[in-house]
Design a protein around this motif. Structure first.
Motif, PDB file in Angstrom:
ATOM      1  N   GLN A  76      -9.403  -5.443  -0.591  1.00 41.93           N
ATOM      2  CA  GLN A  76      -7.977  -5.142  -0.707  1.00 41.93           C
ATOM      3  C   GLN A  76      -7.257  -5.471   0.601  1.00 41.93           C
ATOM      4  O   GLN A  76      -6.167  -6.018   0.603  1.00 41.93           O
ATOM      5  CB  GLN A  76      -7.783  -3.655  -1.052  1.00 41.93           C
ATOM      6  N   LEU A 133      -2.589  -6.225  -6.106  1.00 45.61           N
ATOM      7  CA  LEU A 133      -3.582  -6.066  -7.174  1.00 45.61           C
ATOM      8  C   LEU A 133      -3.118  -6.785  -8.438  1.00 45.61           C
ATOM      9  O   LEU A 133      -1.935  -7.033  -8.612  1.00 45.61           O
ATOM     10  CB  LEU A 133      -3.801  -4.590  -7.486  1.00 45.61           C
ATOM     11  N   ASN A 182      -2.444  -6.770   2.990  1.00 50.44           N
ATOM     12  CA  ASN A 182      -2.708  -6.195   1.667  1.00 50.44           C
ATOM     13  C   ASN A 182      -2.512  -7.298   0.634  1.00 50.44           C
ATOM     14  O   ASN A 182      -1.425  -7.849   0.505  1.00 50.44           O
ATOM     15  CB  ASN A 182      -1.740  -5.026   1.416  1.00 50.44           C
TER      16      ASN A 182
END
Length: 322
Positions: free
Chosen positions: A289, A322, A319
């Motif tokens: 991540q 997602l 980051n």
């Protein structure tokens, strides 16, 4: 003010080693836990207060390390890591399994007619647009025009792909038609994710040093992040959209299913859900991540800026979303 719990627990990072696939998998099994969708606003707020207070050195009396980590994962499942804002419920990673199992199960069940293909591809891309926006990297805003363009482009791409492939499979074995939804979803992910995160490609995402100090914004980092997310999302769809069609193709030939065709959709949704419970966290874990890249791979001007202010830094972190 402090309790008995030490203040040196690094809850900015995951509980498990993110340098290994197994560590990342354990982390994402917690983040994508579908039960987190059922948590009340009070539980989410309590978790937020616990986490933010601990970061300030304030520990609630009697708080244990396990309770702290539980609060951290509840917090991570509902609040954006860059903005700190509470995310839309259906866009959270904890909603991926229940939402995807329903939508994907219906796509795989109702794939025979053109109206059904169009409708469920539209539903799927509407959901994906929310997920991609909710889990974007960085803290930059995205305009409604950009959101609208991304949504229309991805939905159109998915529908055109699905209908095109559907027409090509008319003269092929029936089992081939069952894989059309997967091909359409894979194609749409390649369109939807970059479009929904186009602001990152244009303006860059924050890159930091190992301690989290912001060094600037990089479009190169955004490109790497988006490619990793596209690969993970397609991988996530493979078991859920490839295994159930094979099983259902066999089951539908059985007398029991012919007698009770109404069970087709529930069984298919259940099979998809079973696959997604494992595929979602395992595919999220394919890449860290907190992704990284060499300073030498960044834009020349950012490289120069980092070398002037922090000459010892050779790797930056970001980051990936997602």
């Amino acid at each position: 003010m402090s309790g008995d719990l030490p203040l040196n627990i690094n809850i900015k990072e995951a509980r498990w080693d993110q340098g290994t696939f197994m560590g990342r998998a354990q982390h994402f099994f917690m983040v994508t836990d579908p039960r987190n969708v059922l948590l009340s606003s009070k539980v989410l707020e309590d978790a937020r207060v616990t986490v933010e207070n601990y970061r300030l050195g304030i520990v609630k009396p009697g708080l244990t390390e396990d309770q702290l980590w539980r609060a951290k994962y509840i917090y991570d499942s509902a609040f954006h890591p860059d903005t700190g804002e509470k995310m839309l419920l259906v866009g959270r990673m904890s909603a991926q399994v229940p939402m995807n199992m329903t939508i994907t199960g219906c796509m795989l069940t109702f794939y025979r007619t053109t109206p059904a293909v169009v409708f469920w591809q539209w539903v799927n891309q509407s959901f994906n647009a929310i997920v991609n926006y909710t889990n974007r990297s960085g803290d930059a805003a995205i305009t409604m025009n950009q959101l609208g363009a991304a949504y229309v482009s991805a939905t159109t791409g998915a529908v055109v792909t699905a209908l095109g492939l559907k027409s090509l499979t008319k003269h092929l074995p029936a089992i081939m038609g069952r894989f059309v939804p997967f091909a359409a979803v894979a194609a749409a992910n390649c369109i939807n994710i970059p479009f929904m995160r186009q602001r990152e490609l244009k303006c860059g995402i924050p890159v930091t040093d190992a301690e989290g100090k912001r060094l600037g914004e990089s479009s190169k980092a955004a490109q790497q992040a988006i490619v990793q997310v596209v690969v993970s999302r397609i991988g996530m769809a493979v078991p859920a959209m490839a295994i159930p069609p094979v099983i259902m193709n066999a089951l539908e030939k059985k007398a029991f299913m012919k007698r009770f065709p109404v069970l087709n959709a529930p069984v298919q949704v259940g099979l998809v859900g079973f696959c997604l419970v494992f595929a979602t966290p395992l595919c999220c874990a394919l890449f860290p991540q907190k992704s990284s890249m060499n300073v030498s791979s960044l834009e020349p001007e950012l490289q120069e800026s980092i070398r002037q202010s922090n000459p010892s830094i050779t790797t930056v972190y970001f980051n990936k979303g997602l």
